[in-house]
Design an enzyme around this catalytic site. Structure first.
Site, PDB file in Angstrom:
ATOM      1  N   HIS A 165     -71.884 -45.154 -81.339  1.00  0.00           N
ATOM      2  CA  HIS A 165     -72.233 -44.585 -80.154  1.00  0.00           C
ATOM      3  C   HIS A 165     -73.415 -43.645 -80.619  1.00  0.00           C
ATOM      4  O   HIS A 165     -73.191 -42.383 -80.596  1.00  0.00           O
ATOM      5  CB  HIS A 165     -70.910 -43.473 -80.082  1.00  0.00           C
ATOM      6  CG  HIS A 165     -71.120 -43.241 -78.504  1.00  0.00           C
ATOM      7  ND1 HIS A 165     -71.708 -42.326 -78.001  1.00  0.00           N
ATOM      8  CD2 HIS A 165     -70.254 -43.415 -77.544  1.00  0.00           C
ATOM      9  CE1 HIS A 165     -71.588 -42.081 -76.793  1.00  0.00           C
ATOM     10  NE2 HIS A 165     -70.491 -42.926 -76.377  1.00  0.00           N
ATOM     11  N   GLU A 270     -76.084 -47.903 -77.704  1.00  0.00           N
ATOM     12  CA  GLU A 270     -74.817 -48.031 -78.466  1.00  0.00           C
ATOM     13  C   GLU A 270     -74.389 -49.495 -78.553  1.00  0.00           C
ATOM     14  O   GLU A 270     -73.884 -50.196 -77.703  1.00  0.00           O
ATOM     15  CB  GLU A 270     -73.698 -47.351 -77.703  1.00  0.00           C
ATOM     16  CG  GLU A 270     -73.897 -46.023 -77.181  1.00  0.00           C
ATOM     17  CD  GLU A 270     -72.864 -45.530 -76.134  1.00  0.00           C
ATOM     18  OE1 GLU A 270     -71.716 -46.183 -75.876  1.00  0.00           O
ATOM     19  OE2 GLU A 270     -73.266 -44.636 -75.353  1.00  0.00           O
TER      20      GLU A 270
HETATM   21  O1  TA6 Z   1     -70.487 -44.768 -74.195  1.00  0.00           O
HETATM   22  C1  TA6 Z   1     -70.499 -44.102 -72.993  1.00  0.00           C
HETATM   23  C2  TA6 Z   1     -69.069 -43.298 -72.810  1.00  0.00           C
HETATM   24  O2  TA6 Z   1     -67.874 -44.326 -72.903  1.00  0.00           O
HETATM   25  C3  TA6 Z   1     -69.044 -42.681 -71.596  1.00  0.00           C
HETATM   26  O3  TA6 Z   1     -68.075 -43.235 -70.701  1.00  0.00           O
HETATM   27  C4  TA6 Z   1     -68.610 -41.254 -71.942  1.00  0.00           C
HETATM   28  O4  TA6 Z   1     -67.257 -41.239 -71.786  1.00  0.00           O
HETATM   29  C5  TA6 Z   1     -69.086 -41.223 -73.381  1.00  0.00           C
HETATM   30  O5  TA6 Z   1     -68.819 -42.638 -73.783  1.00  0.00           O
HETATM   31  C6  TA6 Z   1     -68.734 -40.246 -73.962  1.00  0.00           C
HETATM   32  O6  TA6 Z   1     -67.115 -40.247 -74.405  1.00  0.00           O
HETATM   33  P1  TA6 Z   1     -66.602 -39.092 -75.305  1.00  0.00           P
HETATM   34  O7  TA6 Z   1     -65.063 -39.556 -75.625  1.00  0.00           O
HETATM   35  O8  TA6 Z   1     -67.281 -38.871 -76.469  1.00  0.00           O
HETATM   36  O9  TA6 Z   1     -66.711 -37.881 -74.557  1.00  0.00           O
END
Ligand code: TA6
Length: 296
Positions: A165, A270
């Site tokens: 991520h 990501e």
């Molecule tokens: O990668 C994108 C995502 O899935 C978004 O939908 C948002 O939820 C982000 O990840 C952040 O997630 P988190 O659980 O770290 O707040």
């Protein structure tokens, strides 16, 4: 290793000044500096927890064994938290190795491990499978490579998703675009998970973007800043890529996202295997990751 307890981190610096910092918590890379150490490439929220109290808002959180909210019910990951347990578990530091290549440009590799014994009781109850993860972070002069090795240490097969991520630090989201996804099918999570085909060779970000690009044919995605390539993100054995920017409201809505207008200085690209599930039989291994090149 510096620090203690859940806030422990491992740092490494090349003779030419490039550096990385990795928390044992989540094996989260929270800093990667290139250009002799002058250019920070990763975005980290000013309110990111770096004491192991919660998943880090920035850097490179490791998402395993499920991406996003898990399936509602009837799946081994159903009662895991969003994005699984890897990013909020304490990993072991397995060691550091350095190498000089022919051009005598050196690199340093840090290895981290997470095993069934190392996750919380809740996670074990939720996902009662025997696994082993080894995560390798390799710093070279102009690139950072992060690769996961997933092993099924148990008797029964299991399936998982994996994603890195990565929060990239950029100067100005309004002058930033993502290239390399033309024609690729994606799920748009902002438009209730509807399916689309990318019609732009350069994707501009003009609002909240949360898209899962699937089965991407070519392995490199490029982040372009003010018309010049800033990062190449090269996938290795991972077929998908998520592009995310929370924009104004969602940025404000996250307690650990600071400053509120920080969405202007970050973009998440990501790499992962998140469209469907990777299955591992007893004793089988999966390996995949990314090489990010800083083009500044
Ligand atoms: O990668 C994108 C995502 O899935 C978004 O939908 C948002 O939820 C982000 O990840 C952040 O997630 P988190 O659980 O770290 O707040």
């Amino acid at each position: 290793i510096t620090g203690s307890g859940a806030g422990s981190k491992v740092t490494a610096t090349l003779p030419s000044g490039e550096s990385i910092e990795v928390l044992l918590y989540g094996a989260t890379v929270i800093s990667w500096k290139s250009n002799g150490g002058k250019t920070e490439n990763l975005w980290l929220s000013e309110k990111a927890a770096v004491d192991g109290s919660k998943a880090v808002r920035g850097g490179i959180p490791v998402v395993f064994p499920v991406f996003g909210p898990p399936p509602k019910s009837g799946h081994p990951t159903s009662s895991l938290p969003q994005h699984g347990f890897a990013r909020s578990s304490r990993w072991e530091f397995l060691g550091k190795s350095t190498s000089e290549d022919a051009l005598d440009s050196s690199s340093v590799k840090l290895d981290f491990g997470l095993y069934t014994s190392g996750i919380s009781e809740d996670a074990k109850k939720a996902w009662p499978l025997d696994f082993g993860l080894v995560y390798s972070v390799t710093l070279s002069k102009d690139s950072l490579q992060t690769v996961i090795n997933v092993r099924n240490e148990g008797e029964q097969s299991f399936e998982f998703q994996f994603l890195l991520h990565t929060y990239f630090k950029i100067k100005d989201i309004t002058k930033t675009s993502v290239k390399g996804l033309l024609g690729v099918e994606y799920i748009d999570k902002v438009l209730n998970a509807s399916s689309h085909q990318e019609s732009n060779s350069a994707i501009a970000i003009t609002g909240e973007v949360d898209r899962v690009y699937k089965s991407i044919p070519q392995d490199t995605t490029t982040i372009v800043e003010a018309d010049s390539p800033r990062f190449d993100v090269v996938r290795d054995n991972l077929s998908d890529t998520v592009v995310w920017n929370p924009w104004i409201e969602k940025a404000k809505g996250m307690g650990d996202f600071s400053p509120d207008d920080g969405y202007k200085n970050m973009i998440c690209v990501e790499v992962g295997a998140v469209n469907g599930w990777q299955k591992l039989e007893k004793g089988e291994v999966f390996e995949g990751g990314q090489t990010i090149k800083s083009l500044l």
